[in-house]
Scaffold this motif. Structure first.
Motif, PDB file in Angstrom:
ATOM      1  N   LEU A   1      42.104 -45.516  33.221  1.00 28.95           N
ATOM      2  CA  LEU A   1      40.729 -45.301  33.671  1.00 28.95           C
ATOM      3  C   LEU A   1      40.473 -43.830  33.989  1.00 28.95           C
ATOM      4  O   LEU A   1      39.382 -43.309  33.736  1.00 28.95           O
ATOM      5  CB  LEU A   1      40.425 -46.160  34.892  1.00 28.95           C
ATOM      6  N   GLN A   2      41.473 -43.138  34.521  1.00 30.66           N
ATOM      7  CA  GLN A   2      41.306 -41.716  34.805  1.00 30.66           C
ATOM      8  C   GLN A   2      41.077 -40.920  33.531  1.00 30.66           C
ATOM      9  O   GLN A   2      40.248 -40.009  33.489  1.00 30.66           O
ATOM     10  CB  GLN A   2      42.541 -41.182  35.552  1.00 30.66           C
TER      11      GLN A   2
ATOM     12  N   ILE B   1      33.346 -47.704  26.794  1.00 35.13           N
ATOM     13  CA  ILE B   1      34.315 -48.519  27.520  1.00 35.13           C
ATOM     14  C   ILE B   1      34.370 -48.093  28.983  1.00 35.13           C
ATOM     15  O   ILE B   1      34.365 -48.926  29.896  1.00 35.13           O
ATOM     16  CB  ILE B   1      35.707 -48.416  26.868  1.00 35.13           C
ATOM     17  N   ALA B   2      34.414 -46.772  29.215  1.00 40.87           N
ATOM     18  CA  ALA B   2      34.490 -46.265  30.581  1.00 40.87           C
ATOM     19  C   ALA B   2      33.279 -46.668  31.408  1.00 40.87           C
ATOM     20  O   ALA B   2      33.384 -46.897  32.620  1.00 40.87           O
ATOM     21  CB  ALA B   2      34.622 -44.744  30.563  1.00 40.87           C
ATOM     22  N   SER B   3      32.119 -46.789  30.753  1.00 35.02           N
ATOM     23  CA  SER B   3      30.883 -47.113  31.462  1.00 35.02           C
ATOM     24  C   SER B   3      30.889 -48.525  32.047  1.00 35.02           C
ATOM     25  O   SER B   3      30.049 -48.845  32.889  1.00 35.02           O
ATOM     26  CB  SER B   3      29.678 -46.963  30.524  1.00 35.02           C
ATOM     27  N   VAL B   4      31.837 -49.353  31.614  1.00 34.71           N
ATOM     28  CA  VAL B   4      31.938 -50.702  32.162  1.00 34.71           C
ATOM     29  C   VAL B   4      32.604 -50.689  33.535  1.00 34.71           C
ATOM     30  O   VAL B   4      32.345 -51.559  34.367  1.00 34.71           O
ATOM     31  CB  VAL B   4      32.728 -51.612  31.200  1.00 34.71           C
ATOM     32  N   PHE B   5      33.412 -49.665  33.793  1.00 35.72           N
ATOM     33  CA  PHE B   5      34.249 -49.646  34.986  1.00 35.72           C
ATOM     34  C   PHE B   5      33.708 -48.681  36.048  1.00 35.72           C
ATOM     35  O   PHE B   5      33.005 -47.718  35.724  1.00 35.72           O
ATOM     36  CB  PHE B   5      35.678 -49.286  34.605  1.00 35.72           C
ATOM     37  N   PRO B   6      34.068 -48.919  37.309  1.00 37.69           N
ATOM     38  CA  PRO B   6      33.449 -48.142  38.407  1.00 37.69           C
ATOM     39  C   PRO B   6      33.876 -46.684  38.505  1.00 37.69           C
ATOM     40  O   PRO B   6      33.113 -45.868  39.011  1.00 37.69           O
ATOM     41  CB  PRO B   6      33.871 -48.927  39.659  1.00 37.69           C
ATOM     42  N   LEU B   7      35.090 -46.335  38.036  1.00 36.71           N
ATOM     43  CA  LEU B   7      35.553 -44.964  38.226  1.00 36.71           C
ATOM     44  C   LEU B   7      34.650 -43.964  37.528  1.00 36.71           C
ATOM     45  O   LEU B   7      34.366 -42.883  38.062  1.00 36.71           O
ATOM     46  CB  LEU B   7      36.996 -44.811  37.730  1.00 36.71           C
ATOM     47  N   LYS B   8      34.184 -44.299  36.322  1.00 40.88           N
ATOM     48  CA  LYS B   8      33.291 -43.397  35.594  1.00 40.88           C
ATOM     49  C   LYS B   8      32.047 -43.107  36.417  1.00 40.88           C
ATOM     50  O   LYS B   8      31.558 -41.977  36.486  1.00 40.88           O
ATOM     51  CB  LYS B   8      32.929 -44.011  34.243  1.00 40.88           C
ATOM     52  N   TRP B   9      31.500 -44.120  37.059  1.00 40.76           N
ATOM     53  CA  TRP B   9      30.256 -43.971  37.819  1.00 40.76           C
ATOM     54  C   TRP B   9      30.494 -43.247  39.141  1.00 40.76           C
ATOM     55  O   TRP B   9      29.636 -42.470  39.580  1.00 40.76           O
ATOM     56  CB  TRP B   9      29.626 -45.336  38.036  1.00 40.76           C
ATOM     57  N   MET B  10      31.653 -43.473  39.753  1.00 41.00           N
ATOM     58  CA  MET B  10      31.978 -42.710  40.958  1.00 41.00           C
ATOM     59  C   MET B  10      32.094 -41.226  40.638  1.00 41.00           C
ATOM     60  O   MET B  10      31.591 -40.367  41.372  1.00 41.00           O
ATOM     61  CB  MET B  10      33.281 -43.223  41.573  1.00 41.00           C
ATOM     62  N   ALA B  11      32.787 -40.915  39.515  1.00 46.29           N
ATOM     63  CA  ALA B  11      32.932 -39.513  39.126  1.00 46.29           C
ATOM     64  C   ALA B  11      31.583 -38.892  38.807  1.00 46.29           C
ATOM     65  O   ALA B  11      31.307 -37.739  39.182  1.00 46.29           O
ATOM     66  CB  ALA B  11      33.871 -39.417  37.914  1.00 46.29           C
ATOM     67  N   GLN B  12      30.721 -39.632  38.122  1.00 47.93           N
ATOM     68  CA  GLN B  12      29.393 -39.114  37.787  1.00 47.93           C
ATOM     69  C   GLN B  12      28.558 -38.903  39.048  1.00 47.93           C
ATOM     70  O   GLN B  12      27.854 -37.892  39.178  1.00 47.93           O
ATOM     71  CB  GLN B  12      28.674 -40.083  36.849  1.00 47.93           C
TER      72      GLN B  12
ATOM     73  N   ALA C   1      20.700 -44.778  40.143  1.00 46.96           N
ATOM     74  CA  ALA C   1      20.425 -46.213  40.237  1.00 46.96           C
ATOM     75  C   ALA C   1      21.482 -47.013  39.480  1.00 46.96           C
ATOM     76  O   ALA C   1      21.964 -48.049  39.970  1.00 46.96           O
ATOM     77  CB  ALA C   1      19.029 -46.526  39.693  1.00 46.96           C
ATOM     78  N   ALA C   2      21.866 -46.536  38.300  1.00 45.97           N
ATOM     79  CA  ALA C   2      22.902 -47.221  37.524  1.00 45.97           C
ATOM     80  C   ALA C   2      24.251 -47.151  38.238  1.00 45.97           C
ATOM     81  O   ALA C   2      25.026 -48.117  38.221  1.00 45.97           O
ATOM     82  CB  ALA C   2      23.004 -46.610  36.132  1.00 45.97           C
ATOM     83  N   THR C   3      24.536 -46.010  38.867  1.00 46.90           N
ATOM     84  CA  THR C   3      25.785 -45.873  39.621  1.00 46.90           C
ATOM     85  C   THR C   3      25.864 -46.918  40.725  1.00 46.90           C
ATOM     86  O   THR C   3      26.871 -47.620  40.875  1.00 46.90           O
ATOM     87  CB  THR C   3      25.889 -44.465  40.234  1.00 46.90           C
ATOM     88  N   ALA C   4      24.794 -47.038  41.497  1.00 39.97           N
ATOM     89  CA  ALA C   4      24.772 -48.032  42.579  1.00 39.97           C
ATOM     90  C   ALA C   4      24.886 -49.451  42.028  1.00 39.97           C
ATOM     91  O   ALA C   4      25.620 -50.290  42.572  1.00 39.97           O
ATOM     92  CB  ALA C   4      23.490 -47.879  43.394  1.00 39.97           C
ATOM     93  N   ALA C   5      24.182 -49.720  40.922  1.00 45.80           N
ATOM     94  CA  ALA C   5      24.184 -51.068  40.351  1.00 45.80           C
ATOM     95  C   ALA C   5      25.574 -51.465  39.867  1.00 45.80           C
ATOM     96  O   ALA C   5      26.037 -52.589  40.119  1.00 45.80           O
ATOM     97  CB  ALA C   5      23.177 -51.154  39.204  1.00 45.80           C
ATOM     98  N   VAL C   6      26.272 -50.555  39.162  1.00 41.21           N
ATOM     99  CA  VAL C   6      27.601 -50.880  38.647  1.00 41.21           C
ATOM    100  C   VAL C   6      28.597 -51.062  39.787  1.00 41.21           C
ATOM    101  O   VAL C   6      29.415 -51.999  39.777  1.00 41.21           O
ATOM    102  CB  VAL C   6      28.084 -49.783  37.677  1.00 41.21           C
TER     103      VAL C   6
END
Length: 281
Positions: free
Chosen positions: A198-199, A218-229, A252-257
Motif C-alpha cells: 500500500l505504501q 487500485i490505490a484509490s480503493v484503500f485508505p492510505l492513498k486518501w490519507m496521504a492526499q 469530501a472523497a477522502t472523508a467518504a473513503v
C-alpha cells in the motif's frame, strides 16, 4: 426482628472510565516494547531522510509552473500518513494476534472488564502513540529539512480531521484484520507485506501522479492513498493541487473513503474477532 443487610459488591467503574485506565495500561505496555517503539517511531523519519536526501541532491525539486516544492516537503505528507497506518493498522493487527496466540485475550475475557473498554483502550493507545509519532516527524521535518509548517487555521483543521479519522479507521481495521493471521508468529508475515504494498502504490514513496493509472485506481480503493492526499493538501502549496486526480484535493472523497473503511472495519471486527486461538475452541 432485625433485618440483615447483605453486603453488595462494589460497583464497577463506567465503561469509559475503564477504557481510560486501559488506555494508560496499553500505552505503558507499548512504550516498554523498545523494538516496536523504535521501528514505528523511527521508520517514517528515516524514510523521509533517505528520500529527501536521495531525490533532493543538487537542489532538485518538483516544479509546478513557477512554484518549486522541495522533495522533503513533498514526501512529508506521505510519511505522516504511513506513520499513522503503522501505529494504528499494523500495530494493532499484529499485537492483538500475538495476544490471542499467547492466551492473553482468553484470560482477559474471563475478567469483569467489558469488551468495549478493551477496544477503547486499544484505540486510545493508538491515538497517543500516533500523536507522539506525528509530532516527532513534524519537528524533524521543520528543524532538519526546513519544511514549512501550515500557517493558517484551515490547514491545521484539515490536518486534525484527516489525522483523527485516519487514526480511527486504521485502528478499527487493525482490530478487524487481527483475526486474519493463523497465529501470532505469522502475524508480521501476513500484515507487513500488505502495508508495504500500500505504501508503494499510494504515493508515499513516489509522486502519485507519476504512477501507472491502473496502480492509481487500485490505490484509490484503500485508505492510505486518501490519507496521504489529505495530508498533501495541508503541507503543499495550492499549486500542487493540479497534480492530484481531477486537479482537486477531494476532501469530501477522502472523508467518504475513510468513513467507509471505518464501517468495513467495524463489520469485519464484529463478525470475525476471536478471544481464543483457532485450536482452542
Amino acid at each position: 426482628m432485625t433485618a440483615t443487610t447483605e453486603a453488595r459488591p462494589p460497583a464497577l467503574p463506567s465503561t469509559l472510565r475503564l477504557g481510560y485506565e486501559r488506555t494508560r495500561y496499553e500505552a505503558r505496555l507499548f512504550f516498554r516494547e523498545r523494538d516496536a517503539v523504535i521501528f514505528i517511531f523511527a521508520y517514517p523519519i528515516i524514510m523521509l531522510a533517505i528520500f529527501a536526501t536521495v531525490f533532493g541532491q543538487d537542489d532538485a525539486a518538483i516544479e509546478i509552473g513557477d512554484t518549486t516544492i522541495p522533495f522533503a516537503q513533498y514526501f512529508l505528507p506521505g510519511m505522516v500518513a504511513t506513520g499513522v497506518m503503522l501505529s494504528s493498522f499494523q500495530n494493532l493487527a499484529i499485537s492483538i494476534a500475538v495476544e490471542r496466540d499467547e492466551g492473553g485475550l482468553k484470560r482477559l475475557r474471563a475478567t469483569p472488564l467489558p469488551p468495549a473498554s478493551y477496544f477503547v483502550g486499544k484505540v486510545g493507545q493508538v491515538l497517543v502513540t500516533s500523536l507522539v509519532q506525528t509530532a516527532l516527524l513534524l519537528a524533524v521535518a521543520a528543524l532538519a529539512f526546513d519544511v514549512p509548517m501550515p500557517s493558517d487555521a484551515q490547514s491545521w483543521l484539515t490536518l486534525t480531521w484527516v489525522f483523527l479519522l485516519g487514526t480511527a479507521t486504521g485502528a478499527v481495521c487493525g482490530v478487524g484484520f487481527s483475526s486474519l493471521p493463523r497465529s501470532g508468529r505469522s502475524a508480521s508475515a501476513v500484515i507487513t507485506p500488505i502495508v508495504l504494498v500500500l505504501q508503494f502504490i499510494s504515493g508515499v514513496f513516489f509522486q502519485f501522479d507519476q504512477l501507472p493509472s491502473w496502480m492509481q485506481q487500485i490505490a484509490s480503493v484503500f485508505p492510505l492513498k486518501w490519507m496521504a492526499q489529505g495530508m498533501r493538501s495541508v503541507f503543499l502549496p495550492s499549486e500542487a493541487e493540479a497534480l492530484e486526480t481531477g486537479g482537486s484535493w477531494q476532501h469530501a472523497a477522502t472523508a467518504a473513503v475513510l468513513i467507509a473503511w471505518l464501517v468495513v472495519g467495524l463489520v469485519v471486527g464484529v463478525r470475525t474477532f476471536r478471544w481464543r486461538r483457532r485450536d482452542d475452541g
